[in-house]
Structure formats: C-alpha cells, structure tokens
Design an enzyme around this catalytic site. Structure first.
Site, PDB file in Angstrom:
ATOM      1  N   CYS A 138      -6.169   1.988   5.958  1.00 49.20           N
ATOM      2  CA  CYS A 138      -6.619   0.557   6.387  1.00 49.20           C
ATOM      3  C   CYS A 138      -6.330   0.240   7.549  1.00 49.20           C
ATOM      4  CB  CYS A 138      -6.537  -0.433   5.267  1.00 49.20           C
ATOM      5  SG  CYS A 138      -4.624  -0.962   5.115  1.00 49.20           S
ATOM      6  N   HIS A 166       0.667  -1.176   0.161  1.00 48.11           N
ATOM      7  CA  HIS A 166       0.095   0.036   0.042  1.00 48.11           C
ATOM      8  C   HIS A 166       0.889   1.104   0.039  1.00 48.11           C
ATOM      9  CE1 HIS A 166      -3.822  -1.958   1.779  1.00 48.11           C
ATOM     10  NE2 HIS A 166      -3.158  -2.723   0.707  1.00 48.11           N
ATOM     11  N   CYS A 216      -2.368  -0.356   7.491  1.00 45.69           N
ATOM     12  CA  CYS A 216      -1.603   0.762   7.323  1.00 45.69           C
ATOM     13  C   CYS A 216      -1.771   1.723   8.715  1.00 45.69           C
ATOM     14  CB  CYS A 216      -2.120   1.676   6.209  1.00 45.69           C
ATOM     15  SG  CYS A 216      -1.792   0.913   4.667  1.00 45.69           S
ATOM     16  N   GLU A 221       0.937   3.899   2.133  1.00 42.60           N
ATOM     17  CA  GLU A 221       1.377   4.180   3.108  1.00 42.60           C
ATOM     18  C   GLU A 221       2.642   3.468   3.609  1.00 42.60           C
ATOM     19  OE1 GLU A 221      -3.283   4.606   3.856  1.00 42.60           O
ATOM     20  OE2 GLU A 221      -1.663   3.360   2.367  1.00 42.60           O
TER      21      GLU A 221
END
Length: 209
Positions: A143, A113, A146, A115
């Site tokens: 999410c 992801h 993260c 992040e």
C-alpha cells in the site's frame, strides 16, 4: 547478478545468529526451513508498456520463489489471530533476516502491516535503518504507507505476489516506487505466485461473509 544480494549466485540461506534477530527468523531455522539452494539462470517476466515500477525490473530468479513461499507461510499465520493473511520476508546477502505477517487486528495498530514489521526487524538485524543489499518479498502489492517505508529504508528490490486493485501503490492505484521525484526507486518484480497469494486472501474473506 542476482539483484539486491551482490553476488553472481545467491548463497544458501543460513539461520542468523544476531542477538537482535526476531523470533520470526529463528522460527524458520528451528523448523529446518532454511536449506541451502544453488541458483542458476533466471525467469523473465515481460511487461510491455510505459515505464512503471512494474517494468523497472524484468527479472525473476528461481530463488525468488523460495523466499515468496516463506512469505506465504507467514501470511497463513496471520489468520491465527483473524488478521488478513499477508506475509513478508527480507533477504540480505542471500540470508533470511526478517519474517513477519499482518498484525493489525492483533495489535490494534493501523501501521502493523507485514512489510512494516519486516522492515523494522530487518533494520534491527542490520543495525541500521538503511536496508541495503536486500530484497523484500511480500504476498500482496504494498500500500502507499508500506511503499513509502520501502523508499525510506532504501530497499533496492521488491518482489510481490497478488495485485491490490483498491490500495496497491506499485502500479495499481498509485506507483510510489516508480515516482521519479523521490530520491530512491527500487526495482520491482510483480506477480510471483500471484495465484496462490490471491487464493489465500479470497478464501479468508469468503470465510467471513
């Protein structure tokens, strides 16, 4: 004081010269996208109701929009390899130290992801896993994975764009960043450029139907 940067005004962004700097930040500098900006005043974001990660920080600064727009540009790059357009950048001491976008499809890695990649890059740039005195900007609400990484990295402030009603862990589905039992709770400023961030995602998914 501008949260997370330790100065009354956020100093101009300068291209980092660390040998550990990832190509993401160097790309912004090479393209002349890191001009100096002066910051004065702030925008207030009111969030009535009980304390959550959304109400832990009520302040948005003019400088925040600048960094979020860099994150939006990163999000656009994700579409080059059919990834969901989510982008993230990390600013430290008023300086951009990390820029990343979603690479889950590109790497075939469920943890890739925006992040996570940005935090790894920031840690390399700082030479420590503690990403202190920093602000993470991301175009979509983090999410659970993260949000957990944000807590573990001790990031003091998070600014995000669009909400994620199906997987958001900053107040939508869960509120990891405001969980009082955890040993770190960052300040959170939601909704910055939410319309633009959401439109980019909507357009991406519409094109795939």
């Amino acid at each position: 004081m501008c949260p997370g940067v330790g100065a009354a005004t956020c100093p101009g962004v300068r291209a980092a010269s660390s040998a550990n700097m990832d190509i993401g930040v160097e790309r912004w500098a090479a393209n002349g996208l890191l001009p100096n900006h002066d910051v004065s005043g702030m925008l207030r974001l009111r969030s009535p109701g009980p304390a959550t990660s959304e109400t832990m920080s009520e302040h948005l600064f003019p400088r925040d929009e600048y960094f979020m727009r860099l994150a939006l540009r990163e999000a656009e790059r994700a579409m080059e390899h059919e990834d969901v357009p989510i982008g993230a950048v990390v600013a430290h001491g008023g300086e951009l130290i990390a820029a990343a976008h979603n690479e889950r499809e590109l790497r075939q890695d469920p943890t890739a992801h925006a992040e996570i990649i940005a935090l790894r890059e920031a840690a390399r740039a700082l030479g420590t896993w503690r990403v202190l005195d920093a602000v993470l900007y991301v175009t979509l609400e983090p999410c659970a994975m993260c949000a957990g990484a944000i807590v573990l990295a001790r990031v003091p402030r998070v600014v995000f764009g669009a909400r994620d009603p199906k997987a958001g862990a900053c107040g939508s589905v869960l509120d990891v960043l405001a969980e009082p039992r955890l040993n770190h709770r960052p300040e959170v400023a939601p909704g910055l450029l939410a319309g633009e961030c959401g439109e980019l995602l909507s357009a991406f998914f519409a094109s795939r139907r």
